[in-house]
Design an enzyme around this catalytic site. Sequence first.
Site, mmCIF file in Angstrom:
data_model
loop_
_atom_site.group_PDB
_atom_site.id
_atom_site.type_symbol
_atom_site.label_atom_id
_atom_site.label_comp_id
_atom_site.label_asym_id
_atom_site.label_seq_id
_atom_site.Cartn_x
_atom_site.Cartn_y
_atom_site.Cartn_z
ATOM 1 N N TYR A 1 0.809 -1.227 0.000
ATOM 2 C CA TYR A 1 0.000 0.000 0.000
ATOM 3 C C TYR A 1 0.847 1.285 0.000
ATOM 4 C CZ TYR A 1 -4.207 -2.744 0.825
ATOM 5 O OH TYR A 1 -5.251 -3.614 0.687
ATOM 6 N N ASP B 1 9.672 -7.108 -4.759
ATOM 7 C CA ASP B 1 8.810 -7.721 -3.744
ATOM 8 C C ASP B 1 9.027 -9.226 -3.824
ATOM 9 O OD1 ASP B 1 5.967 -6.565 -2.250
ATOM 10 O OD2 ASP B 1 6.338 -8.729 -2.310
ATOM 11 N N THR C 1 6.657 2.213 9.183
ATOM 12 C CA THR C 1 6.475 2.795 10.526
ATOM 13 C C THR C 1 7.086 1.857 11.561
ATOM 14 O OG1 THR C 1 4.401 3.729 9.805
ATOM 15 C CG2 THR C 1 4.735 3.575 12.186
ATOM 16 N N ARG D 1 3.104 9.428 5.321
ATOM 17 C CA ARG D 1 1.953 10.013 6.037
ATOM 18 C C ARG D 1 0.666 9.939 5.239
ATOM 19 N NH1 ARG D 1 4.350 15.810 8.011
ATOM 20 N NH2 ARG D 1 4.832 15.239 10.150
ATOM 21 N N LYS E 1 6.125 9.931 13.777
ATOM 22 C CA LYS E 1 5.159 9.129 13.004
ATOM 23 C C LYS E 1 4.171 8.397 13.922
ATOM 24 C CE LYS E 1 2.915 6.725 10.275
ATOM 25 N NZ LYS E 1 2.662 6.314 8.956
ATOM 26 N N ASN F 1 -0.240 9.156 14.596
ATOM 27 C CA ASN F 1 -1.345 8.190 14.557
ATOM 28 C C ASN F 1 -1.962 7.987 15.934
ATOM 29 O OD1 ASN F 1 -1.426 7.861 11.845
ATOM 30 N ND2 ASN F 1 -0.166 6.016 11.795
ATOM 31 N N ARG G 1 -11.800 26.515 19.538
ATOM 32 C CA ARG G 1 -10.669 25.649 19.890
ATOM 33 C C ARG G 1 -11.085 24.205 20.171
ATOM 34 N NH1 ARG G 1 -9.836 30.489 21.363
ATOM 35 N NH2 ARG G 1 -11.094 30.286 23.255
ATOM 36 N N GLY H 1 -10.088 0.564 12.356
ATOM 37 C CA GLY H 1 -9.356 -0.495 11.674
ATOM 38 C C GLY H 1 -8.191 0.055 10.890
ATOM 39 N N CYS I 1 -2.795 1.201 10.618
ATOM 40 C CA CYS I 1 -2.020 2.317 11.166
ATOM 41 C C CYS I 1 -2.534 2.702 12.539
ATOM 42 C CB CYS I 1 -2.119 3.506 10.224
ATOM 43 S SG CYS I 1 -1.842 3.035 8.516
ATOM 44 N N ARG J 1 -7.956 -4.977 6.449
ATOM 45 C CA ARG J 1 -7.089 -5.280 7.600
ATOM 46 C C ARG J 1 -7.635 -4.652 8.886
ATOM 47 N NH1 ARG J 1 -1.354 -3.444 5.528
ATOM 48 N NH2 ARG J 1 -2.674 -1.739 4.781
HETATM 49 N N1 SAJ Z 1 -12.299 6.817 12.182
HETATM 50 C C1 SAJ Z 1 -13.321 7.066 13.109
HETATM 51 N N2 SAJ Z 1 -13.679 8.359 13.361
HETATM 52 C C2 SAJ Z 1 -13.082 9.408 12.732
HETATM 53 C C3 SAJ Z 1 -12.032 9.157 11.802
HETATM 54 C C4 SAJ Z 1 -11.672 7.845 11.546
HETATM 55 O O1 SAJ Z 1 -13.885 6.146 13.712
HETATM 56 O O2 SAJ Z 1 -13.488 10.563 12.993
HETATM 57 C C5 SAJ Z 1 -11.887 5.428 11.892
HETATM 58 C C6 SAJ Z 1 -12.022 5.019 10.420
HETATM 59 O O3 SAJ Z 1 -13.323 4.603 10.124
HETATM 60 C C7 SAJ Z 1 -11.004 3.894 10.321
HETATM 61 C C8 SAJ Z 1 -9.904 4.315 11.293
HETATM 62 O O4 SAJ Z 1 -10.494 5.302 12.125
HETATM 63 O O5 SAJ Z 1 -11.526 2.655 10.761
HETATM 64 C C9 SAJ Z 1 -8.657 4.882 10.651
HETATM 65 O O6 SAJ Z 1 -8.981 5.664 9.522
HETATM 66 P P1 SAJ Z 1 -8.322 7.077 9.164
HETATM 67 O O7 SAJ Z 1 -8.951 7.522 7.899
HETATM 68 O O8 SAJ Z 1 -8.398 7.992 10.307
HETATM 69 O O9 SAJ Z 1 -6.778 6.756 8.997
HETATM 70 P P2 SAJ Z 1 -5.907 5.635 8.191
HETATM 71 O O10 SAJ Z 1 -5.590 4.527 9.153
HETATM 72 O O11 SAJ Z 1 -6.525 5.268 6.894
HETATM 73 O O12 SAJ Z 1 -4.567 6.486 7.902
HETATM 74 C C10 SAJ Z 1 -3.801 6.991 8.979
HETATM 75 C C11 SAJ Z 1 -3.504 8.486 8.713
HETATM 76 N N3 SAJ Z 1 -3.018 9.101 9.941
HETATM 77 C C12 SAJ Z 1 -3.548 10.246 10.465
HETATM 78 O O13 SAJ Z 1 -4.496 10.817 9.975
HETATM 79 C C13 SAJ Z 1 -2.889 10.796 11.696
HETATM 80 C C14 SAJ Z 1 -2.497 8.627 7.591
HETATM 81 O O14 SAJ Z 1 -2.116 9.973 7.442
HETATM 82 C C15 SAJ Z 1 -1.252 7.769 7.872
HETATM 83 O O15 SAJ Z 1 -0.336 7.825 6.796
HETATM 84 C C16 SAJ Z 1 -1.710 6.329 8.006
HETATM 85 O O16 SAJ Z 1 -2.607 6.265 9.115
HETATM 86 C C17 SAJ Z 1 -0.491 5.437 8.213
HETATM 87 O O17 SAJ Z 1 -0.117 4.715 7.259
HETATM 88 O O18 SAJ Z 1 0.146 5.488 9.262
#
Ligand code: SAJ
Length: 406
Positions: A9, A29, A116, A149, A201, A205, A241, A252, A255, A322
Site C-alpha cells: 500500500y 517484492d 512505521t 503520512r 510518526k 497516529n 478551539r 481499523g 495504522c 485489515r
Molecule cells: N475513524 C473514526 N472516526 C473518525 C475518523 C476515523 O472512527 O473521525 C476510523 C475510520 O473509520 C477507520 C480508522 O479510524 O476505521 C482509521 O482511519 P483514518 O482515515 O483515520 O486513517 P488511516 O488509518 O486510513 O490512515 C492513517 C492516517 N493518519 C492520520 O491521519 C494521523 C495517515 O495519514 C497515515 O499515513 C496512516 O494512518 C499510516 O499509514 O500510518
Amino acid sequence: MINVIGLGYIGLPTALMLASHGVEVIGTDYNEELVATLNAGKTTFKENGLDELFADALKSGIRFSTEYQVTDTYIISVPTPYDKFSKKVDACYIISAVKSVMQICPKGATVVIESTVSPGTIDKFIRPVIEENGFVIGEDINLVHAPERIIPGNMVHELLHNDRTIGADDKTVGEKIKALYASFCEGEIVVTDIRTAEMTKVVENTFRAVNIAFANELAKICRHDNMDVYEIIRICNMHPRVNILQPGPGVGGHCISVDPWFLVGDYPSLAKVIDESMKTNDGMPDFVLNRIYEIMQENGIKDTARVGLYGLTYKENVDDIRESPTLQLLESQARHLAAPLKVYDPFITEDAVENQYHDLDEFLSDTDLVVIMVKHNEIKENMDKLSEKIVLDCHNICDLPGVYHI
Ligand code: SAJ
C-alpha cells in the site's frame, strides 16, 4: 537508480511517484504473484488515481522484480505488525529486508526505512544487522528513516502535497534524501534525527486514535442517557478551539489501530491515556453488537440470520479489510453461536467471510435489519433502498425516519 523494496500500500505508490517524476526505479517484492501482476500491467489494489499514476510510471520505465538490485539507494517499505500479546513492534520483515540488502549493496549505499516503527527500533534492530555484515554506519552505509503520512483513499494527492519528515544521522545524507523525495513532494520536508522521525510518526497516529476514542466514549455516554452525540459534537465544534472527531463502529486499518500499541508496549506504566483509548476503540465492535441485539429485541427480530452488515473494509471507499471493525464484530458474534450475520461490501469481490453477498439488492432482500458499518459512497447513493428496513447507522449518514444510532 532507486530500489524500492516492498510493493504494498505504501511502497507501490511511492515507487510509481518517483518513477513518474523522472527517477529510475526498480520495485522489488518477494511475492512472485504480485510482481507478475504488476509486470502484466495491472495494479494490485484500488486507490484513487493509482491506475493513471501506474500508466505514467510504466511509460517512464519503472520495472518490477523479485530480486534485490545492486544500487546506491534503497527504500524499504515492508509491513511492521505488532505482537498481539507484548504490544511491541515486530520488526522481522524490516530486519529480513535489510539483511538481504546487506548481501548485495555496495559501500556508500543509503538505506531508507519508510515502514512505521516504534521509537528506538532502528537503533535496536536495524543498526546491528548492518554492523554484523561488516559495514560501518555513516562511513560504509547511510541510514535514513522517512516515514510516510499518506491516507488510503487519497494517497496520490497526499503523496504530492503532504509535508514529510526525514530522519538521518548525518544532515548531508538527510538533505540528499530530501532532494530525492522533493522530486515529487510539493510539501515541506523537515530533516531531523532518526529517533525523532520514528517518534513523530507514531505520535501522529496516536493523536488520531486518542481523539477517535474520545468521540467513541462520548457516543457511549450519550447512548446511556439517550442524548444525540452527533448534535452535541456539531455544536461543540463551533467553539474555535474544539474539534472533536466522529464516533464509529471501531477503528481499523494497519495504522491507527496498530501504531499506538507500540507506545503502550514500550512504556506500559506511562502510556495510560493511550492504553485506555486503544481499549475503547477496540471495544466498539462489541458495543455495536450489543446495539444490534437491543434493536432486534425491540423489533421482535429473533434470528440473527436476518441481520446484515453493510461494509467489510476498515473505512469508506477503499478495498482494505485489515483489522476492520466488521471482521472484529463477526469474530465476536461467532462466539455467541447464533446464526451468522450477512455481509456485503461493494469493494470486496472475492469471498472473505461466511454469508457474504456480492450484490446490494440481493443482500437487502435477505435482510430485515441493516447495520451501516462503512460509509461507502455506494450506500449514500442508494439510501432510498433502505426505506423499508430497520437501520442501525454507525456513521450518521442516513436521514430516513426511525434510524437507530450507536
Ligand atoms: N475513524 C473514526 N472516526 C473518525 C475518523 C476515523 O472512527 O473521525 C476510523 C475510520 O473509520 C477507520 C480508522 O479510524 O476505521 C482509521 O482511519 P483514518 O482515515 O483515520 O486513517 P488511516 O488509518 O486510513 O490512515 C492513517 C492516517 N493518519 C492520520 O491521519 C494521523 C495517515 O495519514 C497515515 O499515513 C496512516 O494512518 C499510516 O499509514 O500510518
